[in-house]
Scaffold this motif. Structure first.
Motif, PDB file in Angstrom:
ATOM      1  N   LEU A  46       0.837  -1.203   0.000  1.00  0.00           N
ATOM      2  CA  LEU A  46       0.000   0.000   0.000  1.00  0.00           C
ATOM      3  C   LEU A  46       0.875   1.258   0.000  1.00  0.00           C
ATOM      4  O   LEU A  46       0.655   2.180  -0.784  1.00  0.00           O
ATOM      5  CB  LEU A  46      -0.910   0.018   1.229  1.00  0.00           C
ATOM      6  N   ILE A  47       1.838   1.306   0.915  1.00  0.00           N
ATOM      7  CA  ILE A  47       2.672   2.485   1.039  1.00  0.00           C
ATOM      8  C   ILE A  47       4.000   2.098   1.657  1.00  0.00           C
ATOM      9  O   ILE A  47       4.077   1.174   2.458  1.00  0.00           O
ATOM     10  CB  ILE A  47       1.971   3.579   1.883  1.00  0.00           C
ATOM     11  N   GLN A  48       5.044   2.831   1.247  1.00  0.00           N
ATOM     12  CA  GLN A  48       6.392   2.604   1.748  1.00  0.00           C
ATOM     13  C   GLN A  48       6.981   3.931   2.193  1.00  0.00           C
ATOM     14  O   GLN A  48       6.918   4.929   1.472  1.00  0.00           O
ATOM     15  CB  GLN A  48       7.261   1.987   0.655  1.00  0.00           C
ATOM     16  N   PHE A  49       7.542   3.926   3.397  1.00  0.00           N
ATOM     17  CA  PHE A  49       8.220   5.103   3.940  1.00  0.00           C
ATOM     18  C   PHE A  49       9.717   4.818   4.040  1.00  0.00           C
ATOM     19  O   PHE A  49      10.139   3.703   4.343  1.00  0.00           O
ATOM     20  CB  PHE A  49       7.731   5.409   5.365  1.00  0.00           C
ATOM     21  N   GLN A  50      10.497   5.847   3.800  1.00  0.00           N
ATOM     22  CA  GLN A  50      11.907   5.794   4.166  1.00  0.00           C
ATOM     23  C   GLN A  50      12.124   6.956   5.128  1.00  0.00           C
ATOM     24  O   GLN A  50      11.947   8.116   4.742  1.00  0.00           O
ATOM     25  CB  GLN A  50      12.825   5.909   2.956  1.00  0.00           C
ATOM     26  N   ASN A  51      12.489   6.604   6.357  1.00  0.00           N
ATOM     27  CA  ASN A  51      12.454   7.552   7.464  1.00  0.00           C
ATOM     28  C   ASN A  51      11.034   8.104   7.534  1.00  0.00           C
ATOM     29  O   ASN A  51      10.105   7.328   7.641  1.00  0.00           O
ATOM     30  CB  ASN A  51      13.538   8.600   7.316  1.00  0.00           C
ATOM     31  N   ASN A  52      10.803   9.401   7.447  1.00  0.00           N
ATOM     32  CA  ASN A  52       9.412   9.857   7.512  1.00  0.00           C
ATOM     33  C   ASN A  52       8.888  10.350   6.179  1.00  0.00           C
ATOM     34  O   ASN A  52       7.835  10.983   6.109  1.00  0.00           O
ATOM     35  CB  ASN A  52       9.232  10.906   8.608  1.00  0.00           C
ATOM     36  N   GLY A  53       9.607  10.032   5.086  1.00  0.00           N
ATOM     37  CA  GLY A  53       9.156  10.415   3.755  1.00  0.00           C
ATOM     38  C   GLY A  53       8.535   9.253   2.997  1.00  0.00           C
ATOM     39  O   GLY A  53       8.958   8.108   3.170  1.00  0.00           O
ATOM     40  N   VAL A  54       7.534   9.552   2.171  1.00  0.00           N
ATOM     41  CA  VAL A  54       6.871   8.523   1.376  1.00  0.00           C
ATOM     42  C   VAL A  54       7.709   8.203   0.126  1.00  0.00           C
ATOM     43  O   VAL A  54       8.069   9.107  -0.626  1.00  0.00           O
ATOM     44  CB  VAL A  54       5.460   8.984   0.955  1.00  0.00           C
ATOM     45  N   VAL A  55       8.003   6.914  -0.067  1.00  0.00           N
ATOM     46  CA  VAL A  55       8.765   6.474  -1.235  1.00  0.00           C
ATOM     47  C   VAL A  55       7.837   6.004  -2.344  1.00  0.00           C
ATOM     48  O   VAL A  55       8.053   6.278  -3.514  1.00  0.00           O
ATOM     49  CB  VAL A  55       9.745   5.346  -0.850  1.00  0.00           C
ATOM     50  N   ASP A  56       6.784   5.268  -1.958  1.00  0.00           N
ATOM     51  CA  ASP A  56       5.864   4.702  -2.944  1.00  0.00           C
ATOM     52  C   ASP A  56       4.496   4.588  -2.309  1.00  0.00           C
ATOM     53  O   ASP A  56       4.347   3.910  -1.293  1.00  0.00           O
ATOM     54  CB  ASP A  56       6.372   3.325  -3.398  1.00  0.00           C
ATOM     55  N   ASP A  57       3.530   5.266  -2.865  1.00  0.00           N
ATOM     56  CA  ASP A  57       2.135   5.106  -2.423  1.00  0.00           C
ATOM     57  C   ASP A  57       1.221   4.943  -3.626  1.00  0.00           C
ATOM     58  O   ASP A  57       0.049   5.293  -3.595  1.00  0.00           O
ATOM     59  CB  ASP A  57       1.687   6.268  -1.535  1.00  0.00           C
ATOM     60  N   SER A  58       1.784   4.385  -4.700  1.00  0.00           N
ATOM     61  CA  SER A  58       1.040   4.287  -5.959  1.00  0.00           C
ATOM     62  C   SER A  58      -0.181   3.371  -5.870  1.00  0.00           C
ATOM     63  O   SER A  58      -1.113   3.502  -6.660  1.00  0.00           O
ATOM     64  CB  SER A  58       1.969   3.801  -7.071  1.00  0.00           C
ATOM     65  N   GLN A  59      -0.192   2.426  -4.927  1.00  0.00           N
ATOM     66  CA  GLN A  59      -1.323   1.508  -4.818  1.00  0.00           C
ATOM     67  C   GLN A  59      -2.190   1.792  -3.593  1.00  0.00           C
ATOM     68  O   GLN A  59      -3.022   0.968  -3.236  1.00  0.00           O
ATOM     69  CB  GLN A  59      -0.810   0.058  -4.794  1.00  0.00           C
ATOM     70  N   LEU A  60      -2.011   2.941  -3.007  1.00  0.00           N
ATOM     71  CA  LEU A  60      -2.827   3.326  -1.852  1.00  0.00           C
ATOM     72  C   LEU A  60      -4.092   4.031  -2.344  1.00  0.00           C
ATOM     73  O   LEU A  60      -4.000   5.036  -3.055  1.00  0.00           O
ATOM     74  CB  LEU A  60      -2.024   4.267  -0.946  1.00  0.00           C
ATOM     75  N   PRO A  61      -5.275   3.524  -1.991  1.00  0.00           N
ATOM     76  CA  PRO A  61      -6.526   4.218  -2.387  1.00  0.00           C
ATOM     77  C   PRO A  61      -6.674   5.503  -1.580  1.00  0.00           C
ATOM     78  O   PRO A  61      -7.264   5.520  -0.496  1.00  0.00           O
ATOM     79  CB  PRO A  61      -7.616   3.189  -2.046  1.00  0.00           C
TER      80      PRO A  61
END
Lengths: 114, 116
Positions: A46-61
């Motif tokens: 759904l979502i990936q964070f690196q530290n407190n930044g979003v890296v990938d949220d392409s499949q998050l509704p």
């Protein structure tokens, strides 16, 4: 070393209600992931964070799901409003940086929507 | 096309025997990594073994080994001397180097049942 902690373990709500899940990753792990696992399927990111930044949220509704990772440590995933198709296990994972680093998973939260 | 294919929805194996769980993958990226995870009925995903695309030797980890056939794009998991505790779902997953997020793409899994 303590593993990935998730809560709650189980949650039952009615459709259109809201729900939140919490995850505390392994200490020192910069990367944190939220997955949705529908019964009989493999986990889907759904979502990936690196530290407190979003890296990938392409499949998050994004119309109903939100997630944050304040201070780069623990994270919350929220669903508002919930739909019947959101019934699933929500898995949190964390990893060290590095291509060959495995992700370590928590026990998951089993969500049932009535 | 599916990136990760696990064609065996379910398998049986006799205790103490070896079993092979199939996994084929599809990528044009020369740099990729393949992971196997075990998911018991309790729900947690347990990392078992990793194989990098440039690794010269097949990965091994205790009773687990990976039969990596690069030309055939297959990365089968071999469990030797099966134990009752090996009964679980097994997932194959891939990470591609060109994907800067390094996210894992999972297959649909194989349910293994070990018979006493």
């Amino acid at each position: 070393e303590a593993g990935v902690a998730q809560s709650p373990r189980y949650k039952i709500i009615e459709k259109r209600q809201s729900v939140a899940f919490w995850c505390n990753p392994i200490s020192g792990h910069a990367t944190l992931y939220w997955y949705q696992q529908i019964l009989g399927q493999g986990p889907k990111l759904l979502i990936q964070f690196q530290n407190n930044g979003v890296v990938d949220d392409s499949q998050l509704p994004k119309d109903r799901f939100s997630a944050e990772r304040l201070k780069g440590v623990d994270s919350t995933l929220k669903i508002q409003p919930a739909k019947l198709e959101d019934s699933a296990v929500y898995l949190c994972a964390s990893s060290l940086l590095g291509f060959n680093q495995p992700q370590h998973f928590g026990d998951g939260t089993r969500l049932s929507i009535l | 096309a599916q990136k990760i294919t696990q064609t065996q929805p379910g398998m049986f194996v006799q205790e103490k025997e070896a079993v092979t769980l199939d996994c084929t993958y599809d990528t044009s990226d020369p740099s990729y990594g393949l992971f196997w995870y075990k998911q018991p009925s309790s729900g947690e995903m347990i990392f078992l073994i990793y194989q990098g695309s440039y690794d010269q030797q097949n990965a091994t980890e205790g009773r687990y080994s990976l039969n990596f056939q690069k030309a055939r794009k297959s990365a089968n998991l071999v469990i030797s001397a099966s134990q009752l505790g090996d009964s679980a779902m097994y997932f194959c997953a891939m990470r591609e180097g060109m994907d800067s997020s390094y996210k894992l793409i999972f297959g649909s899994g194989t349910r293994l049942l070990v018979r006493p």
